[in-house]
Design a protein around this motif. Sequence first.
Motif, PDB file in Angstrom:
ATOM      1  N   GLU A  29       0.840  -1.188   0.000  1.00  0.00           N
ATOM      2  CA  GLU A  29       0.000   0.000   0.000  1.00  0.00           C
ATOM      3  C   GLU A  29       0.877   1.240   0.000  1.00  0.00           C
ATOM      4  N   VAL A  30       0.524   2.220  -0.849  1.00  0.00           N
ATOM      5  CA  VAL A  30       1.263   3.479  -0.906  1.00  0.00           C
ATOM      6  C   VAL A  30       0.416   4.562  -0.252  1.00  0.00           C
ATOM      7  N   PRO A  31       0.906   5.231   0.777  1.00  0.00           N
ATOM      8  CA  PRO A  31       0.125   6.265   1.440  1.00  0.00           C
ATOM      9  C   PRO A  31      -0.234   7.397   0.470  1.00  0.00           C
ATOM     10  N   ARG A  32      -1.416   7.959   0.627  1.00  0.00           N
ATOM     11  CA  ARG A  32      -1.842   9.085  -0.204  1.00  0.00           C
ATOM     12  C   ARG A  32      -0.943  10.272   0.079  1.00  0.00           C
ATOM     13  N   ALA A  33      -0.479  10.949  -0.955  1.00  0.00           N
ATOM     14  CA  ALA A  33       0.471  12.039  -0.801  1.00  0.00           C
ATOM     15  C   ALA A  33      -0.084  13.294  -1.458  1.00  0.00           C
ATOM     16  N   PRO A  34       0.475  14.472  -1.137  1.00  0.00           N
ATOM     17  CA  PRO A  34       0.066  15.698  -1.827  1.00  0.00           C
ATOM     18  C   PRO A  34       0.372  15.600  -3.315  1.00  0.00           C
ATOM     19  N   PHE A  35      -0.304  16.433  -4.117  1.00  0.00           N
ATOM     20  CA  PHE A  35      -0.067  16.455  -5.551  1.00  0.00           C
ATOM     21  C   PHE A  35       1.351  16.932  -5.819  1.00  0.00           C
ATOM     22  N   LEU A  36       2.054  16.208  -6.681  1.00  0.00           N
ATOM     23  CA  LEU A  36       3.453  16.518  -6.983  1.00  0.00           C
ATOM     24  C   LEU A  36       3.570  17.199  -8.333  1.00  0.00           C
ATOM     25  N   TRP A  37       4.344  18.267  -8.370  1.00  0.00           N
ATOM     26  CA  TRP A  37       4.764  18.835  -9.653  1.00  0.00           C
ATOM     27  C   TRP A  37       6.177  18.351  -9.927  1.00  0.00           C
ATOM     28  N   ILE A  38       6.348  17.771 -11.095  1.00  0.00           N
ATOM     29  CA  ILE A  38       7.583  17.072 -11.439  1.00  0.00           C
ATOM     30  C   ILE A  38       8.131  17.646 -12.735  1.00  0.00           C
ATOM     31  N   ALA A  39       9.434  17.665 -12.857  1.00  0.00           N
ATOM     32  CA  ALA A  39      10.089  18.050 -14.106  1.00  0.00           C
ATOM     33  C   ALA A  39      10.802  16.834 -14.680  1.00  0.00           C
ATOM     34  N   GLY A  40      10.976  16.821 -15.986  1.00  0.00           N
ATOM     35  CA  GLY A  40      11.711  15.740 -16.625  1.00  0.00           C
ATOM     36  C   GLY A  40      12.688  16.288 -17.647  1.00  0.00           C
ATOM     37  N   ASP A  76      -7.478   8.771  -8.616  1.00  0.00           N
ATOM     38  CA  ASP A  76      -6.288   8.851  -7.764  1.00  0.00           C
ATOM     39  C   ASP A  76      -5.078   9.297  -8.588  1.00  0.00           C
ATOM     40  N   VAL A  77      -5.100  10.572  -8.994  1.00  0.00           N
ATOM     41  CA  VAL A  77      -3.995  11.142  -9.760  1.00  0.00           C
ATOM     42  C   VAL A  77      -3.168  11.997  -8.816  1.00  0.00           C
ATOM     43  N   ARG A  78      -1.879  11.710  -8.750  1.00  0.00           N
ATOM     44  CA  ARG A  78      -1.035  12.262  -7.687  1.00  0.00           C
ATOM     45  C   ARG A  78       0.033  13.239  -8.160  1.00  0.00           C
ATOM     46  N   GLY A  79       0.140  13.459  -9.449  1.00  0.00           N
ATOM     47  CA  GLY A  79       1.169  14.386  -9.886  1.00  0.00           C
ATOM     48  C   GLY A  79       1.202  14.530 -11.383  1.00  0.00           C
ATOM     49  N   SER A  80       1.965  15.514 -11.845  1.00  0.00           N
ATOM     50  CA  SER A  80       2.126  15.753 -13.277  1.00  0.00           C
ATOM     51  C   SER A  80       3.545  16.209 -13.563  1.00  0.00           C
ATOM     52  N   THR A  81       4.051  15.755 -14.700  1.00  0.00           N
ATOM     53  CA  THR A  81       5.443  16.006 -15.088  1.00  0.00           C
ATOM     54  C   THR A  81       5.488  16.756 -16.402  1.00  0.00           C
ATOM     55  N   TRP A  82       6.135  17.926 -16.410  1.00  0.00           N
ATOM     56  CA  TRP A  82       6.384  18.575 -17.698  1.00  0.00           C
ATOM     57  C   TRP A  82       7.641  17.951 -18.288  1.00  0.00           C
ATOM     58  N   TRP A  83       7.441  17.350 -19.458  1.00  0.00           N
ATOM     59  CA  TRP A  83       8.539  16.648 -20.139  1.00  0.00           C
ATOM     60  C   TRP A  83       8.519  17.044 -21.604  1.00  0.00           C
ATOM     61  N   PRO A  84       9.624  17.605 -22.051  1.00  0.00           N
ATOM     62  CA  PRO A  84      10.875  17.904 -21.356  1.00  0.00           C
ATOM     63  C   PRO A  84      10.911  19.342 -20.849  1.00  0.00           C
ATOM     64  N   VAL A  85      11.688  19.570 -19.781  1.00  0.00           N
ATOM     65  CA  VAL A  85      11.880  20.929 -19.278  1.00  0.00           C
ATOM     66  C   VAL A  85      12.538  21.795 -20.346  1.00  0.00           C
TER      67      VAL A  85
END
Length: 438
Positions: free
Chosen positions: A11-22, A353-362
């Motif tokens: 089980e993965v604990p629910r986390a805040p929404f993540l902003w991610i770069a790639g 259950d969407v936890r984050g988004s990644t802008w790819w490519p930076v």
Amino acid sequence: MSAPTADRRPEVPRAPFLWIAGIEDTCVYPPDRFAMAPLDEHDLTEHTERWRDDLDAVLDLGVTALRYGVRWPLVHLAPGVFDWAELDERLAYATGLGLTVIADLVHYGTPTWLDGSFADPRYVDAIAEFSAAFATRYAGIVDHLTPLNEPLTTASFAGLRGVWPPALTGWGGWTTVTLAIAEGITAATEAIRAANPDAVIVHVEAGTLVSTQDAALDDHARLLRDLGWLPTDLMLGRVGEDHPMWSWMRDHGAPEDRLRRLHNEPARIDVLGVNYYPDLTPRTLVLRQGTVVQDAHDLWTSGLRAVVVGFAERYGLPIIVTETSIEGTDDVRADWVTDSAEALRELADEGIDVRGSTWWPVFDFVDWSYASGGRNVEEFGVPDDVVAERRAAAASGAKTPYLRRMGLIRLEEQSDGSLERVETAAATRFRAITATTV
């Protein structure tokens, strides 16, 4: 269809929404017999020399996490032999900035000593060995790992259309590469968990949206949609004899014992990464001069919704959008920053259950055709004038015709051939959103 295996994962604990770069990290080094140059985006975009400044720029965008390629072909020098010097320095710097690194272990390429690449009989053991060594060395530093980026894209380029090693073709080639990839992911995840029990496995796959207005192509479109799920179904143990693609795999050369082993010993993943580009992921099939052609078209946020909901409903796993961006002007990219963020917020509000988004490519990147002398290597059509311009530039080595305008930060080629980093309006918009999103 066989029962899902989600109950087998921790089980993965629910986390805040993540902003991610790639940072684009395609890394394909072909054996000498292949008629293509190395395709190493870290080198082509000058990240190899400017990585400190690039990582500083990523942090300045307000993200908390970074998808980052480890260039497996350059680290795993031979069985049991590794060169960690580059990664030691870069990963220490990134984590020292406070970034959570999601390590991309395989991004389309394998070490050249695996002469058959993904079709080499040593491939599964090799990626398991590398995964275990990486997880052991960086436990507590890098605990989020992607065993292989985009099985679908890898199988298309390496197994169906003969663009990258092992340069197989046809659906038999696709099956060979896909089966090995699924086995490799399964072996890698188990090796990672044995080495680092705190590891979080982020499986990353490309979205599939295929349609046609030609009734004669309905079956082909249906096949492509079914194949869009197949690599993930395979590695999650969902492909038993009752699966609609079991017979298809067998008909195209998949040995029954290997299919059964995947069914009985599935991979255990924690987060499902979904890649979606509004102007590239949606495809319409058309028939031109007797050939089926995929035309990419823009479905904007309706396509994003369809892809995310489709993966969430099929697999019941937490979702992160691990790649998204759009090619175009700075204003078009800024609009996608805003609209994609709003679409994901709406999905989260609806219970997805969407936890984050990644802008790819930076940063903008160099089109993959650069390594093939400018010829189009994509599944979808590219305008003739664009191909002609790239091929004309091939002899000079100029990169401007190859630069894909998808980054928050533009790359601008200078008179000396260097690539200047230029922040765009999209970066400003992105930074404003990361600063206000909880």
